[in-house]
Design an enzyme around this catalytic site. Structure first.
Site, PDB file in Angstrom:
ATOM      1  N   ARG A   5       0.830  -1.199   0.000  1.00  0.00           N
ATOM      2  CA  ARG A   5       0.000   0.000   0.000  1.00  0.00           C
ATOM      3  C   ARG A   5       0.867   1.252   0.000  1.00  0.00           C
ATOM      4  O   ARG A   5       0.586   2.217  -0.716  1.00  0.00           O
ATOM      5  CB  ARG A   5      -0.916  -0.010   1.230  1.00  0.00           C
ATOM      6  CG  ARG A   5      -1.877   1.149   1.296  1.00  0.00           C
ATOM      7  CD  ARG A   5      -2.717   1.108   2.540  1.00  0.00           C
ATOM      8  NE  ARG A   5      -2.035   1.683   3.691  1.00  0.00           N
ATOM      9  CZ  ARG A   5      -2.660   2.101   4.788  1.00  0.00           C
ATOM     10  NH1 ARG A   5      -3.972   1.981   4.894  1.00  0.00           N
ATOM     11  NH2 ARG A   5      -1.983   2.611   5.792  1.00  0.00           N
ATOM     12  N   TYR A   6       1.915   1.229   0.793  1.00  0.00           N
ATOM     13  CA  TYR A   6       2.839   2.360   0.837  1.00  0.00           C
ATOM     14  C   TYR A   6       3.512   2.565  -0.522  1.00  0.00           C
ATOM     15  O   TYR A   6       3.632   3.686  -1.013  1.00  0.00           O
ATOM     16  CB  TYR A   6       3.900   2.122   1.916  1.00  0.00           C
ATOM     17  CG  TYR A   6       4.933   3.207   2.016  1.00  0.00           C
ATOM     18  CD1 TYR A   6       4.721   4.337   2.791  1.00  0.00           C
ATOM     19  CD2 TYR A   6       6.133   3.118   1.314  1.00  0.00           C
ATOM     20  CE1 TYR A   6       5.668   5.349   2.884  1.00  0.00           C
ATOM     21  CE2 TYR A   6       7.088   4.120   1.398  1.00  0.00           C
ATOM     22  CZ  TYR A   6       6.845   5.223   2.180  1.00  0.00           C
ATOM     23  OH  TYR A   6       7.789   6.229   2.253  1.00  0.00           O
ATOM     24  N   ASN A   7       3.942   1.474  -1.147  1.00  0.00           N
ATOM     25  CA  ASN A   7       4.624   1.569  -2.444  1.00  0.00           C
ATOM     26  C   ASN A   7       3.740   2.188  -3.514  1.00  0.00           C
ATOM     27  O   ASN A   7       4.220   2.945  -4.362  1.00  0.00           O
ATOM     28  CB  ASN A   7       5.079   0.188  -2.905  1.00  0.00           C
ATOM     29  CG  ASN A   7       6.249  -0.342  -2.100  1.00  0.00           C
ATOM     30  OD1 ASN A   7       6.732   0.305  -1.179  1.00  0.00           O
ATOM     31  ND2 ASN A   7       6.701  -1.545  -2.438  1.00  0.00           N
TER      32      ASN A   7
END
Length: 639
Positions: free
Chosen positions: A421-423
């Site tokens: 999700r962060y990526n």
């Protein structure tokens, strides 16, 4: 583990966020700059996230010239914004590093179980454990004594600096707003020491976030992260029993877990500046595409190196790794300047097209391995961007990051989901991260800020992750035969039990075993029929694995798993069973706040949790002051 805190540039032209001179009304809002072929839509991971006026101008007349006040943005940006509007008093914040807290507590428990432990060491460990548990118990008192509400960090609070930046860019307040609904529940818990507990806990059940709210930016990453995690779970499920691992010089199917590592590849600053220069002045994305290609080639070469190191003899043309790659154009520490870097998620599994075999690589990397990755990264960057690199830069090592651990699927699937999700998140979320720990600044390159707000951040798939079905088809018949053997063995054991079981003395147990035997015979017959039609067999296996993965990744399951992860840290012991009993469902936030004069917000930052304390100043029966820890409103960056 626990922290207490005290309260004039050239316009690019074309599509993008309008410059202040171009804004004729508050309705002007940015139009994303997209790379061709993008079809991304925003969905939630553990909350349902809908869009408002996506791709349209915000509501409002073109003739308006009044700029909305900052309060109009602030009151509707988050849960804390609503509390501010209702005049709730902030009583401070406590930050807990749950990852470190849990790891230390469970380490102490394991040490205390050792029978050769000296009295001195035992005394030191018991004292440390009691200190950690005192802190956890105090936090549990907050949860028990107040109305606790759990949710993602940017649902709970969005820094004021971010909404000021949106106002500076001419973004309408309705494009930075959020609507929130809440589920109220009772959580029943069972621990590994046979004790039980229960508590009342509410959590955000769904939100409706506007297109430039940080939650909306994260939701794009959530959608992509969920798809990739689902495919990785399917891969792990179907490779169970077929994933070859190196053991004493031979390859055996000893390990069914799927290892995964995350890498960050960073070039020298000159490369970042060159890429932005080509985009800003020439609308030329070729340098950015070259950077993405170099990143992918580096990872592929590194996995080939690891395969050869482990003795795998796969020809280059038959070697198929699998990974995902996102190119970020700026970072959290200073999102106002170009900082191009690649985030790569790498399953440590490779496929040999010649033998149709799958191999697990060792995810534990040595210093020699990391140096090899650095060398590969540097050589390929010099080959592609050598002309823009200074002589001094060429003498230095180029940065790579391989994380401090590897993950194993399916055990760590929630953590993997959050990393992905962060990526894949929208890059404008970086400004919200920045303003959590920095004062507002106006001396910035607004051209670059507009570019970041419109940047698509596409997730590229490589190798077997581009078409998982095609690469897994070859194992379908073998997988069914393996399952059939397992079912037949279980059926044999049950039938043996029935032969010796006294039907009068153990009638209930016998009925249960007979029902189990009947179910196993039905499953055996189903598997036998599948072997007669291999094409249909694979479709059924794949769909079964997909349904299982979708169940693990459902909004409710992810929310519950995160809450249980938090409660394990607060109780200081493992939870082996839990049940969420919903008392009220999808309550509008205003109604929830109306009936709860004292609140503790559990703001989830993935590795850390913020406990935000609020109280209605008109509450007639406030809590004892000794339970109030005074803190401030500013926090650190994303963990």
């Amino acid at each position: 583990m626990v922290g207490y805190e005290s309260n004039a540039h050239k316009s690019c032209g074309g599509p993008g966020v309008p410059s202040p001179s171009m804004v004729s009304s508050p309705s002007c809002s940015p139009s994303p700059l997209q790379e061709p072929g993008s079809t991304q839509r925003s969905l939630g991971v553990y909350v349902h996230i809908s869009t408002t006026n996506e791709g349209e101008h915000s509501k409002g007349g073109r003739g308006l010239t009044v700029t909305p006040t900052l309060e109009v943005y602030s009151f509707y940006r988050s849960v804390t914004g609503r509390l501010e509007r209702l005049k709730f008093e902030s009583q401070g914040k406590v930050r807990v590093d749950l990852y470190k807290l849990k790891r230390r507590l469970f380490y102490i428990e394991r040490r205390l179980q050792r029978w050769r432990l000296s009295e001195e060491e035992r005394s030191i460990l018991l004292e440390e454990r009691e200190k950690l548990l005192r802190t956890a118990r105090k936090l549990l008192e907050f949860v028990h004594s107040r109305s606790a509400l759990y949710g993602d960090r940017f649902i709970m609070d969005v820094p004021a600096g971010y909404v000021r930046l949106c106002r500076l860019l001419g973004i309408d307040p309705s494009d930075v707003g959020i609507s929130v609904w809440v589920n109220s529940s009772v959580v029943d818990l069972e621990f590994d020491d046979s004790s039980r507990s229960s508590l009342k806990l509410s959590y955000v059940s769904k939100v409706m976030a506007s297109k430039y709210h940080p939650v909306k930016g994260i939701s794009k990453g959530s959608q992509e992260g969920r798809r990739i995690t689902r495919d990785l779970l399917i891969l792990q499920e179907l490779l169970d029993g077929f994933l070859l691992s190196s053991h004493k010089g031979k390859y055996v199917t000893a390990n069914s877990l799927l290892p995964l590592r995350f890498f960050v590849l960073t070039p020298p600053k000159e490369v970042s500046l060159f890429i932005w220069y080509r985009i800003k002045f020439f609308d030329d994305y070729s340098a950015l595409k070259t950077f993405k290609k170099v990143s992918a080639e580096t990872i592929r070469s590194f996995l080939m190196y690891l395969s050869e190191k482990e003795g795998l003899s796969i020809r280059k043309g038959d070697f198929v790794p699998g990974f995902t790659l996102n190119v970020h154009i700026t970072g959290d520490s200073n999102p106002f300047e170009p900082h191009v870097h690649s985030h790569v998620a790498v399953p440590f599994v490779v496929y040999d097209k010649a033998s149709k075999s799958w191999y697990r690589l060792n995810p534990l990397l040595s210093e020699e391995d990391l140096q090899k990755l650095k060398d590969l990264w540097k050589s390929r960057l010099i080959e592609a961007f050598g002309e823009v690199l200074s002589g001094e830069t060429l003498t230095k090592e180029f940065n790579i990051y391989a994380g401090d651990r590897y993950y194993s699927l399916p055990h760590d699937y929630v953590e993997v989901l959050f990393e992905l999700r962060y990526n894949a998140r929208k890059m404008f979320v970086n400004y919200a991260n920045f303003y959590e720990r920095n004062p507002f600044r106006e001396d910035v390159d607004l051209d670059f800020v507009r570019f970041v707000f419109g940047y698509e951040n596409r997730t590229e798939r490589y190798g077997f992750l581009t078409n998982l079905r095609r690469y897994l088809t070859s194992i379908s018949v073998s997988a069914i035969q393996k399952k059939l053997e397992e079912v037949e063995e279980m059926l044999r054991l049950v039938e043996d039990e029935l032969l010796v079981l006294d039907s009068e003395e153990f009638s209930a147990l016998r009925r249960s075993l007979e029902e189990k035997a009947e179910a196993l015979r039905a499953e055996r017959d189903r598997l036998r029929s599948l072997l007669e039609d291999p094409d249909r067999a694979f479709d059924i296996l794949f769909e079964e694995a997909q349904r299982k993965a979708d169940g693990m990744l459902s909004r409710e399951r992810i929310t519950e798993e995160r809450i249980i992860h938090i409660l394990e840290g607060l109780y200081g012991k493992r939870i082996i069973g839990y049940k969420f009993v919903t008392v009220e469902e999808d309550i509008p936030l205003w109604k929830f706040l109306e009936s709860n004069p004292s609140l503790v917000l559990l703001s989830d930052r993935h590795k850390t949790i913020d406990f935000l304390l609020f109280m209605d100043p008109y509450w007639e029966d406030p809590p004892d002051p000794e339970f109030i820890t005074v803190g401030g409103d500013q926090s650190g960056g994303e963990s």
